[in-house]
Write a protein that holds these residues in place. Structure first.
Motif, PDB file in Angstrom:
ATOM      1  N   LYS A 112       0.985  -1.283   0.056  1.00 24.95           N
ATOM      2  CA  LYS A 112      -0.001   0.010  -0.114  1.00 24.95           C
ATOM      3  C   LYS A 112       0.856   1.327  -0.061  1.00 24.95           C
ATOM      4  O   LYS A 112       0.509   2.330  -0.545  1.00 24.95           O
ATOM      5  N   ASP A 113       1.940   1.388   0.886  1.00 25.34           N
ATOM      6  CA  ASP A 113       2.691   2.536   0.702  1.00 25.34           C
ATOM      7  C   ASP A 113       3.479   2.754  -0.342  1.00 25.34           C
ATOM      8  O   ASP A 113       3.944   3.948  -0.684  1.00 25.34           O
ATOM      9  N   HIS A 114       3.804   1.662  -1.101  1.00 22.92           N
ATOM     10  CA  HIS A 114       4.396   2.004  -2.327  1.00 22.92           C
ATOM     11  C   HIS A 114       3.313   2.384  -3.410  1.00 22.92           C
ATOM     12  O   HIS A 114       3.703   3.381  -4.036  1.00 22.92           O
ATOM     13  N   VAL A 115       2.278   1.991  -3.502  1.00 24.33           N
ATOM     14  CA  VAL A 115       1.295   2.241  -4.233  1.00 24.33           C
ATOM     15  C   VAL A 115       0.875   3.795  -4.012  1.00 24.33           C
ATOM     16  O   VAL A 115       0.728   4.588  -4.966  1.00 24.33           O
ATOM     17  N   ALA A 116       0.934   4.313  -2.593  1.00 22.41           N
ATOM     18  CA  ALA A 116       0.594   5.598  -2.442  1.00 22.41           C
ATOM     19  C   ALA A 116       1.784   6.570  -2.956  1.00 22.41           C
ATOM     20  O   ALA A 116       1.572   7.644  -3.359  1.00 22.41           O
ATOM     21  N   GLU A 117       3.202   6.017  -2.663  1.00 23.85           N
ATOM     22  CA  GLU A 117       4.232   6.841  -3.043  1.00 23.85           C
ATOM     23  C   GLU A 117       4.350   7.226  -4.612  1.00 23.85           C
ATOM     24  O   GLU A 117       4.782   8.176  -5.167  1.00 23.85           O
TER      25      GLU A 117
END
Length: 312
Positions: A112-117
């Motif tokens: 999720k954090d990679h999708v967000a960044e």
């Protein structure tokens, strides 16, 4: 049990399959031959090339049968306290654990954090793309930065090695089809990746994707869903997460792919990368010749490579 691909330093020729211990390395086929002689299985000694091929590609084609025979060798080495078969680690060079898999299937946007960044949306289904064997290198090889890209990026990923043919399997049985796990660096040329809707051209440049340093078998690594992962660039921590944060878990990924594509022994699945990639930094920080990349996954080890400019 740690399976390696190795050859003697300075020797031209194919890599061989071995087992890694604290004391050093053993050649898997030669140790199997020693075990069969010890057990007075002389007829089996004559067909040892068939029972346990020496090249990693042929070994993994055996699937879990080969893994079982390797475990027999491992037990023989430990039970009999065999010491004369060890090769010093300093005398060998490690190669990609599976040099020529039939398939390299990668999962994008899986943290999720990679999708967000990356300013993207959480996918409803796993985002799949392919790499090819031309991209694979080993843990002691250099990553070649093509002159075609100015935006080369790193991505630490848990890599799954398939152990037996899988077609339309259920999630609850998926881990039974795994031979083991290793580390993959899904090196990505972001400028090439982003210039078309399809990512392939930025994901499969020659000699760009390290995998290794070895394969840890499932008897030693039983839970792939709670492993710390980390990337350091020139000693600076860039990525730090845990596989428990995968959007699509390891069992789900295997099951999902098997319902689309038949998985075969030796196939590699890269499961996705966490946040902290160079493209998302402010300002972006891409790989340059001379950069050292060190990737760690708990209970597996460290994959370390240096970036060099390609001669092409």
């Amino acid at each position: 049990m740690k399976l390696i691909s190795y050859k003697y330093k300075g020797v031209i020729g194919s890599y061989r399959t071995g087992l890694l211990y604290e004391e050093g390395v053993i050649d898997l086929q030669e140790s199997y031959r020693s075990m069969l002689l010890h057990e007075e299985e002389k007829e089996l000694v004559n067909i040892v090339d068939t029972l346990l091929p020496h090249t990693p590609d042929d070994f993994f084609k055996l699937g879990l049968i080969g893994i079982h025979r390797a475990k027999e060798v491992d037990m023989y080495m430990k039970d009999q306290h065999i010491t004369n078969l060890f090769i010093s680690r300093k005398d060998i060079r490690l190669g990609a654990p599976v040099p020529n898999p039939s398939k390299i299937i990668c999962v994008g946007k899986n943290y999720k954090d990679h999708v967000a960044e990356m300013k993207s949306d959480i996918p409803e289904y796993p985002v799949l793309f392919a790499k090819f064997n031309n991209a694979l290198i080993g843990p002691e090889d250099d990553i070649e930065k093509s002159s075609m890209t100015n935006k080369l990026d790193y991505e630490v990923e848990l890599a799954i090695i398939i152990g037996k043919e899988a077609t339309s399997i259920n999630e609850d049985e998926a881990l039974d089809y795994v031979a083991g796990y290793t580390i993959g660096n899904d090196v990505s040329a972001r400028d090439l990746q982003k210039r078309t809707p399809q990512w392939l051209q930025g994901k499969s440049l020659d000699r760009s994707t390290p995998v290794g340093p070895w394969i840890v078998t499932t008897d030693e690594l039983t839970n792939p869903s709670n492993l710390n992962v980390k990337t350091l660039i020139n000693g600076e921590v860039r990525q730090s997460s845990n596989t428990k944060h995968l959007i699509f878990s390891v069992p789900f990924i295997i099951s999902f792919i098997s319902n689309l594509i038949t998985l075969e022994p030796g196939d590699i699945i890269l499961t996705g990368t966490p946040d902290g990639v160079g493209m998302a930094m402010n300002p972006p920080c891409f790989l340059q010749a001379g950069d050292n990349i060190s990737m760690e996954i708990e209970n597996i080890g460290t994959l370390e490579n240096t970036v060099v400019n390609s001669r092409k």
